[in-house]
Scaffold this motif. Structure first.
Motif, PDB file in Angstrom:
ATOM      1  N   ALA A 233       0.832  -1.209   0.000  1.00 18.56           N
ATOM      2  CA  ALA A 233       0.000   0.000   0.000  1.00 18.56           C
ATOM      3  C   ALA A 233       0.863   1.254   0.000  1.00 18.56           C
ATOM      4  CB  ALA A 233      -0.926  -0.011   1.217  1.00 18.56           C
ATOM      5  N   THR A 234       1.925   1.250   0.792  1.00 22.42           N
ATOM      6  CA  THR A 234       2.819   2.403   0.851  1.00 22.42           C
ATOM      7  C   THR A 234       3.514   2.629  -0.481  1.00 22.42           C
ATOM      8  OG1 THR A 234       3.158   1.981   3.200  1.00 22.42           O
ATOM      9  CG2 THR A 234       4.739   3.421   2.117  1.00 22.42           C
TER      10      THR A 234
ATOM     11  N   ALA B 235       2.381   1.751  -3.432  1.00 19.25           N
ATOM     12  CA  ALA B 235       1.386   2.235  -4.389  1.00 19.25           C
ATOM     13  C   ALA B 235       1.117   3.726  -4.197  1.00 19.25           C
ATOM     14  CB  ALA B 235       0.092   1.439  -4.238  1.00 19.25           C
ATOM     15  N   TRP B 236       0.968   4.164  -2.942  1.00 16.55           N
ATOM     16  CA  TRP B 236       0.765   5.587  -2.689  1.00 16.55           C
ATOM     17  C   TRP B 236       1.976   6.417  -3.133  1.00 16.55           C
ATOM     18  CZ3 TRP B 236      -3.279   8.510  -1.632  1.00 16.55           C
ATOM     19  CH2 TRP B 236      -4.438   7.898  -1.173  1.00 16.55           C
ATOM     20  N   GLY B 237       3.166   5.909  -2.841  1.00 16.34           N
ATOM     21  CA  GLY B 237       4.377   6.627  -3.254  1.00 16.34           C
ATOM     22  C   GLY B 237       4.487   6.743  -4.761  1.00 16.34           C
TER      23      GLY B 237
ATOM     24  N   GLY C 220       2.024   6.696  -6.878  1.00  9.24           N
ATOM     25  CA  GLY C 220       0.998   7.643  -7.317  1.00  9.24           C
ATOM     26  C   GLY C 220       1.422   9.087  -7.116  1.00  9.24           C
ATOM     27  N   ILE C 221       2.065   9.367  -6.002  1.00  6.63           N
ATOM     28  CA  ILE C 221       2.540  10.731  -5.732  1.00  6.63           C
ATOM     29  C   ILE C 221       3.614  11.127  -6.737  1.00  6.63           C
ATOM     30  CG2 ILE C 221       3.831  12.123  -4.058  1.00  6.63           C
ATOM     31  CD1 ILE C 221       2.225  10.582  -1.871  1.00  6.63           C
TER      32      ILE C 221
END
Length: 79
Positions: free
Chosen positions: A43-44, A46-48, A50-51
């Protein structure tokens, strides 16, 4: 402890404060903890990612990609 692992453990450990569910009524096994760590890192990541993609798109849109026009009488300096 790294951030991704904290995200995964938080998802497993406490769905709601004080809730008594099969997941929180006993100590999770080693496999559950390992899976929580993997899911947290995923999850981390994927968020990174995306950012980073959002930053790349904003940079491409906001940073000019052509040379500025020279003023009258100024020499044009090139390499």
């Amino acid at each position: 402890m790294l951030f991704g692992e904290e995200v995964g453990e938080g998802r497993v450990a406490a769905p709601a404060p004080g809730a008594r569910t099969p997941l929180t009524s006993h100590k999770p096994g080693a496999l559950t903890v390992a899976q929580a760590g993997v899911e947290g890192y995923t999850a981390t990541l994927a968020w990174g990612a995306g950012i980073v993609v959002v930053g790349a798109v904003l940079s491409a849109l906001l940073i000019p990609n052509r040379a500025l026009a020279s003023s009258e009488g100024e020499p044009v300096i090139t390499h």
